[in-house]
Design a protein around this motif. Structure first.
Motif, short mmCIF file in Angstrom:
data_model
loop_
_atom_site.label_atom_id
_atom_site.label_comp_id
_atom_site.label_asym_id
_atom_site.label_seq_id
_atom_site.Cartn_x
_atom_site.Cartn_y
_atom_site.Cartn_z
N ARG A 336 37.51 62.58 -94.73
CA ARG A 336 37.96 61.64 -95.75
C ARG A 336 37.62 60.20 -95.39
O ARG A 336 37.42 59.37 -96.28
CB ARG A 336 39.48 61.77 -95.93
CG ARG A 336 39.93 63.09 -96.51
CD ARG A 336 41.43 63.10 -96.68
NE ARG A 336 41.91 64.34 -97.30
CZ ARG A 336 43.18 64.61 -97.52
NH1 ARG A 336 44.10 63.74 -97.18
NH2 ARG A 336 43.51 65.76 -98.08
N LEU A 337 37.57 59.90 -94.11
CA LEU A 337 37.36 58.52 -93.70
C LEU A 337 35.96 58.03 -94.03
O LEU A 337 35.80 56.89 -94.51
CB LEU A 337 37.63 58.40 -92.19
CG LEU A 337 37.37 57.01 -91.59
CD1 LEU A 337 38.31 55.99 -92.20
CD2 LEU A 337 37.55 57.05 -90.07
N GLU A 338 34.95 58.84 -93.80
CA GLU A 338 33.58 58.37 -93.99
C GLU A 338 33.27 57.99 -95.43
O GLU A 338 32.75 56.91 -95.69
CB GLU A 338 32.60 59.41 -93.46
CG GLU A 338 32.58 59.50 -91.94
CD GLU A 338 31.46 60.38 -91.44
OE1 GLU A 338 30.67 60.86 -92.28
OE2 GLU A 338 31.37 60.59 -90.22
N PRO A 339 33.56 58.83 -96.42
CA PRO A 339 33.30 58.38 -97.81
C PRO A 339 34.16 57.19 -98.21
O PRO A 339 33.71 56.32 -98.97
CB PRO A 339 33.61 59.62 -98.65
CG PRO A 339 34.43 60.50 -97.78
CD PRO A 339 34.01 60.24 -96.39
N PHE A 340 35.40 57.14 -97.71
CA PHE A 340 36.28 56.01 -98.00
C PHE A 340 35.67 54.71 -97.46
O PHE A 340 35.53 53.71 -98.18
CB PHE A 340 37.65 56.27 -97.37
CG PHE A 340 38.56 55.08 -97.35
CD1 PHE A 340 39.26 54.70 -98.48
CD2 PHE A 340 38.73 54.35 -96.18
CE1 PHE A 340 40.10 53.60 -98.45
CE2 PHE A 340 39.56 53.25 -96.14
CZ PHE A 340 40.25 52.87 -97.27
N ALA A 341 35.25 54.72 -96.18
CA ALA A 341 34.66 53.52 -95.58
C ALA A 341 33.30 53.20 -96.19
O ALA A 341 32.94 52.02 -96.34
CB ALA A 341 34.55 53.70 -94.07
N ALA A 342 32.51 54.22 -96.53
CA ALA A 342 31.18 53.98 -97.09
C ALA A 342 31.27 53.27 -98.44
O ALA A 342 30.47 52.36 -98.73
CB ALA A 342 30.43 55.30 -97.23
N ALA A 343 32.21 53.67 -99.28
CA ALA A 343 32.35 53.03 -100.59
C ALA A 343 32.75 51.57 -100.45
O ALA A 343 32.20 50.68 -101.12
CB ALA A 343 33.39 53.78 -101.42
N LEU A 344 33.69 51.29 -99.54
CA LEU A 344 34.11 49.90 -99.36
C LEU A 344 33.00 49.06 -98.72
O LEU A 344 32.80 47.90 -99.10
CB LEU A 344 35.37 49.86 -98.49
CG LEU A 344 36.63 50.43 -99.15
CD1 LEU A 344 37.75 50.55 -98.13
CD2 LEU A 344 37.08 49.55 -100.30
N ALA A 345 32.30 49.63 -97.74
CA ALA A 345 31.20 48.89 -97.11
C ALA A 345 30.10 48.59 -98.12
O ALA A 345 29.49 47.51 -98.08
CB ALA A 345 30.65 49.69 -95.93
N ALA A 346 29.82 49.52 -99.03
CA ALA A 346 28.80 49.28 -100.05
C ALA A 346 29.20 48.10 -100.95
O ALA A 346 28.36 47.28 -101.32
CB ALA A 346 28.58 50.54 -100.88
#
Length: 782
Positions: A336-346
Motif C-alpha cells: 500500500r505504501l508504494e502506490p500511495f507515495a508514488a501518487a503524491l511524489a508525482a
C-alpha cells in the motif's frame, strides 16, 4: 746431507701437525705449538672434516702412538730424535710451571667459594624449616576457609529464599495495583499505561484460572478498551503531526487492534497531511488559465531555491518520515505504501515542473543549479523508499537543464540579431562633414568579439550543471547525453548553423513588401564573418566545448567540424555572390536609365563624357575601397603595357585595333554584324554570373561584368544616329581607361566594351566613327 734429507722427509710426513709446520730455526729444531688452548681443544670441526685421517698427527683425533713412533724411528736420524726429546722435556717443564702459577693465583678464590657454598647449605636448611611451618599454617587456614564458605553458602540460600518470597509478594502487590495504575495513567500517560499492561498481561493470562487473577484481568481489559476508543478518536483528528500519528498507531497496535484497519487509517491521515503540504506549495503558483489564451503569468513571489527548500523540508521531509514510520509499524510489506507515495511524489514533481516553467528569463543559473541540486539531494531518502521515482526525478532535472540550454540558445540568437541591428544602424547613420564613422573592419571585429564572448559566457553558465560539487552531475545523462546532445549539438552547433542560415537569409529570403533591403555593406560584412567562422572560429568553439563538456566514447554521434565549416563557407559564398549582384544591379540601373532616357537619334556631336560614366567610375572606386577593407587583393593577370592607351574601335577587338578600319567608307559599308560574330569565335566566353572568389579583384570583376553586360543589352535595344554612335564610342573609351584597373583580367573589360561598340555600330543608321585622337582628347578633358 743425508740427515738433512731425512729431516725434510719427517717434516713432510707430519703435515697438519703443529710440529711439522713453519720449518725449523737454526739447526732445524722443532717449532713451538700455536698455544695450549689449541692443543687442548684440538682442530675445529670444519678442519677435522676437511683433513684426511692421519695417525701420525700428534694433535689430530686419529693419532696412533705406535704408528707415530714407528715412523719417527724409521725416518729421523739419531740427532734429530735427541733434539726432539730435549724439546719435549722443555715443554713439559713449562706446562708444570704454568699449572703451578694458575693454582697459586686462584687458591684464595677456591677457599672463598668453599665457604660460600657451606653458608648456602646452612641457609637452605633454615628455609626448608620455614617452608614446613608455612605449609602447616596454610593447611589450617584452608580448613577454616572451608568452614566459613559452607556457612556463607547456607546463608545465601536462606537469603535467596527470603528474596524470592519478597519478590513474589511485590509481584502480587503489583498485580493487585494494576487496575488502579491503568485507570490513573490511561487518561494522562497512555504510553505508560500500555507498558504497565504489557508487563502484567502475560502473568494474568497464565493465572487467569484463579478467580482473583481473572477479576484483575477483566478489569484491566475494560480499562484498555476505553483507552483504545480514545486513541481511535484521537487518530481521526486532522491536527496530528507525523510523530503523534505514529505514536497513536503504535499504541493501538500494542493494544492488539487490527493492523489492516490501522494501516488504512494511517495512510488516510498521512495523505491528508501531505495534501495540505502540496496545497501550500500550489498556492504559490499562478492559477492555470482555463481559456487557454497565451498570457504571461505574473512573476512568482519567491525564487526557485526558496520554493525547493520549502518543498523539500515540508513535503519531502514529511513523506519520508511517514513512510519510515509505516514500515517500522507494519513491517516491510509496501503493497500500500508504494502506490500511495508514488501518487503524491508525482503531484510534487508536477508542481515543481510548473514552478520551473516560470523561470522564463535566464536570471541566475547558479541559483537554478543549487535548487536542482538540493532537490536531488533531499530526494535520495525518498528514493530509498520509492525506487520507482528515481527515473521521474532524474528526468525532471534533465528537462530543467535542457530548458535552460534552450533559453540560452534563444538568448544567443536574440543577442546576435541585436548586434546586427547595431551594425545596420552604424552603417545607416548619417555622417557629419569631415567626420568618418567606424569602418567595416571595426564593425566586424566588434560583432565577432561580442558574439564569441557571449557564447563563451553561456558555456560557462551551462558548465555549472556539470560541476563536481553538484549531486545530479553524476547521473548518466549529465555525463554523456547532456554534454553532447544538449550543449554541443543543441547549443553550440545549433547556434552556428542558425547564424549561417540567418546570414544567408539576407541573400536568399525574399524581402517583404515595404521592408528595407539589407545594405550591401552588411552583406559584405556577413560574408567576411562566415568566412572567418569557416577558417578559425568554428574550430575554436568546438575545441572549447569539447574541453569543457568532454563527450563519452560510447555517446551519441557528433557533428564533425568540417561539415559546419562547409555550411559557413556556403553561406559566405552566397552572401558574396549576392553582394556582387546587388552592387552590379545598382551600377547597371544607372547605365540602363542613362541609355533608355536619351535620344540617340537626335543627339548632338559629343564634346564630353556623359556624367553617368563618371558616376559609374566613382561608384566602382568606392566599392573597391569598401571590399578592400575586408578582403585581400587577389591575383590579377599580367597587364599589357598600353592598357590605358588602347584604341577603342567600333569595329574590332583590341587584338587588331586597325585591321578593318581603313576599309570602311560610307560608299562601301562593312558588315559589322559579321565582324562581331567572327570576333566572338576567337574570344573567350565570359560567364557573367559565375561565383566569385573571396578576394577584392574577383568581386570587382563580377560587378563590372554585370554592369557592362547590362549596358550591352540596353544598347542592343536602341537605334542610334551618327553622333549617338560616337557618344557610345567616347563613353566606352572612358570606361576602358579606368575600369581595367579593377578587373582581374583586362581582356574581360575590353571584350565587353568591344561588344557594346559593335552592337552600337550594328544598331546605328549612319555608322561613322569618331577619330581615335579626338576620342582620347575628349576623354582626357573629361
Amino acid at each position: 746431507m743425508a740427515a738433512v734429507t731425512a729431516g725434510s722427509g719427517a717434516g713432510s710426513g707430519a703435515a697438519g701437525s703443529p710440529e711439522a709446520t713453519g720449518g725449523s730455526t737454526g739447526g732445524g729444531g722443532w717449532r713451538r705449538p700455536h698455544g695450549p688452548l689449541q692443543r687442548y681443544y684440538g682442530p675445529s670441526t670444519a678442519e677435522a672434516a676437511e683433513a684426511a685421517p692421519d695417525p701420525t698427527d700428534i694433535n689430530g683425533p686419529h693419532f696412533d702412538p705406535e704408528v707415530f713412533m714407528t715412523k719417527v724411528r724409521s725416518e729421523c736420524p739419531l740427532g734429530q730424535l735427541l733434539a726432539r726429546e730435549a724439546a719435549l722435556g722443555r715443554e713439559i717443564r713449562a706446562l708444570d710451571s704454568d699449572m703451578q702459577t694458575l693454582l697459586y693465583e686462584n687458591y684464595n678464590k677456591f677457599i672463598s667459594a668453599t665457604d660460600t657454598i657451606r653458608k648456602m647449605k646452612v641457609d637452605f636448611r633454615h628455609m626448608e624449616a620455614e617452608m614446613d611451618d608455612l605449609a602447616a599454617n596454610m593447611a589450617a587456614i584452608s580448613a577454616s576457609s572451608a568452614r566459613v564458605s559452607a556457612a556463607l553458602q547456607d546463608r545465601h540460600r536462606r537469603g535467596a529464599q527470603l528474596a524470592g518470597v519478597q519478590a513474589l509478594l511485590r509481584k502480587l502487590q503489583a498485580l493487585v495495583e494494576v487496575p488502579g495504575r491503568l485507570r490513573r495513567w490511561a487518561g494522562t500517560e497512555p504510553a505508560r499505561a500500555l507498558r504497565c499492561h504489557a508487563r502484567a498481561r502475560a502473568v494474568l493470562r497464565h493465572y487467569r484460572h484463579l478467580p482473583s487473577f481473572r477479576a484483575i484481568e477483566d478489569e484491566s481489559h475494560a480499562i484498555m478498551a476505553e483507552l483504545a476508543q480514545r486513541l481511535r478518536a484521537r487518530l481521526r483528528c486532522e491536527t496530528l503531526d507525523p510523530k503523534e500519528l505514529t505514536e497513536c498507531v503504535e499504541m493501538l497496535l500494542q493494544l492488539e487492534e487490527p493492523a489492516e484497519e490501522l494501516s488504512e487509517e494511517f495512510l488516510s491521515q498521512a495523505g491528508t497531511r501531505l495534501e495540505a503540504e502540496l496545497a501550500a506549495l500550489e498556492a504559490e503558483l499562478p492559477a492555470a488559465d482555463p481559456s487557454g489564451t497565451a498570457t504571461t503569468p505574473p512573476p512568482p513571489a519567491s525564487d526557485i531555491l526558496d520554493f525547493v527548500d520549502r518543498g523539500s523540508s515540508a513535503f519531502v521531509g514529511t513523506l519520508c518520515q511517514l513512510a519510515g514510520s509505516y514500515r517500522a509499524l507494519f513491517g516491510e510489506d509496501a503493497g500500500r505504501l508504494e502506490p500511495f507515495a508514488a501518487a503524491l511524489a508525482a503531484r510534487y514533481f508536477a508542481l515543481l515542473e510548473r514552478r520551473l516553467a516560470l523561470e522564463r528569463g535566464l536570471g541566475d543559473t547558479s541559483l537554478l543549479v543549487r535548487a536542482l541540486d538540493r532537490f536531488h539531494r533531499r530526494l535520495r531518502a525518498l528514493l530509498e523508499l520509492l525506487p520507482a521515482g528515481a527515473d521521474a526525478a532524474a528526468e525532471l532535472v534533465a528537462r530543467a537543464a535542457r530548458e535552460r540550454v534552450d533559453r540560452y540558445l534563444r538568448a544567443l540568437q536574440t543577442f546576435f540579431l541585436g548586434c546586427l541591428g547595431d551594425v545596420r544602424q552604424a552603417l545607416a547613420a548619417p555622417r557629419p562633414p569631415g567626420k568618418e564613422g567606424p569602418g567595416l573592419p571595426d564593425l566586424l571585429a566588434t560583432l565577432a568579439a561580442s558574439v564569441l564572448g557571449q557564447l563563451k559566457a553561456v558555456l560557462a553558465y551551462v558548465q555549472l550543471f556539470t560541476a563536481r560539487d553538484v549531486a545530479f552531475a553524476s547521473l548518466p545523462y549529465f555525463k554523456g547525453e547532456f554534454c553532447v546532445t544538449a550543449v554541443r549539438e543543441g547549443l553550440v552547433v545549433a547556434f552556428v548553423r542558425w547564424l549561417c542560415r540567418t546570414a544567408r537569409g539576407f541573400a536568399d529570403g525574399p524581402a517583404e513588401r515595404g521592408a528595407p533591403a539589407a545594405p550591401p555593406a552588411l552583406l559584405l560584412l556577413l560574408a567576411r564573418l562566415c568566412l572567418d567562422y569557416e577558417n578559425s572560429t568554428i574550430s575554436y568553439i568546438l575545441t572549447l566545448t569539447d574541453e569543457q563538456f568532454p563527450p563519452q566514447d560510447s555517446g551519441p554521434a557528433v557533428t564533425p567540424g568540417p561539415a559546419l565549416c562547409a555550411e559557413a563557407r556556403a553561406a559566405a559564398q552566397r552572401l558574396l555572390d549576392h553582394y556582387v549582384q546587388v552592387q552590379g544591379a545598382a551600377v547597371a540601373q544607372m547605365l540602363r536609365k542613362s541609355v533608355e532616357t536619351r535620344d540617340w537619334l537626335g543627339t548632338v556631336e559629343p564634346r564630353n563624357v556623359r556624367a553617368v560614366m563618371k558616376r559609374v567610375v566613382e561608384d566602382i572606386t568606392a566599392i573597391d575601397v569598401q571590399v578592400g577593407q575586408l578582403f585581400e587583393e587577389g591575383v590579377r593577370r599580367a597587364q599589357s603595357s598600353d592598357s590605358s592607351r588602347r584604341a577603342f574601335s567600333v569595329y574590332s577587338s583590341s587584338r587588331a585595333p586597325g585591321r578593318y578600319a581603313p576599309s570602311y567608307t560610307p560608299s562601301a559599308p562593312m558588315d559589322t554584324h559579321l565582324l562581331s560574330n567572327i570576333q566572338k569565335l576567337f574570344s573567350e566566353r565570359i560567364d557573367i554570373f559565375s561565383p566569385v572568389e573571396f578576394n577584392k579583384v574577383s568581386v570587382l570583376t563580377g560587378i563590372i561584368k554585370i554592369s557592362l553586360k547590362t549596358l550591352l543589352e540596353c544598347v542592343r535595344l536602341r537605334t542610334l544616329g551618327r553622333f549617338g554612335l560616337q557618344q557610345v564610342q567616347v563613353d566606352g573609351h572612358y570606361l576602358q581607361l579606368y575600369l581595367w584597373r579593377f578587373a582581374s583580367d583586362e581582356r574581360v573589360v575590353q571584350g565587353l566594351l568591344d561588344e557594346v561598340a559593335a552592337s552600337a555600330a550594328h544598331r546605328c543608321l549612319d555608322p561613322v566613327p569618331m577619330e581615335h585622337s579626338v576620342v582620347e582628347l575628349i576623354c582626357e578633358r573629361g
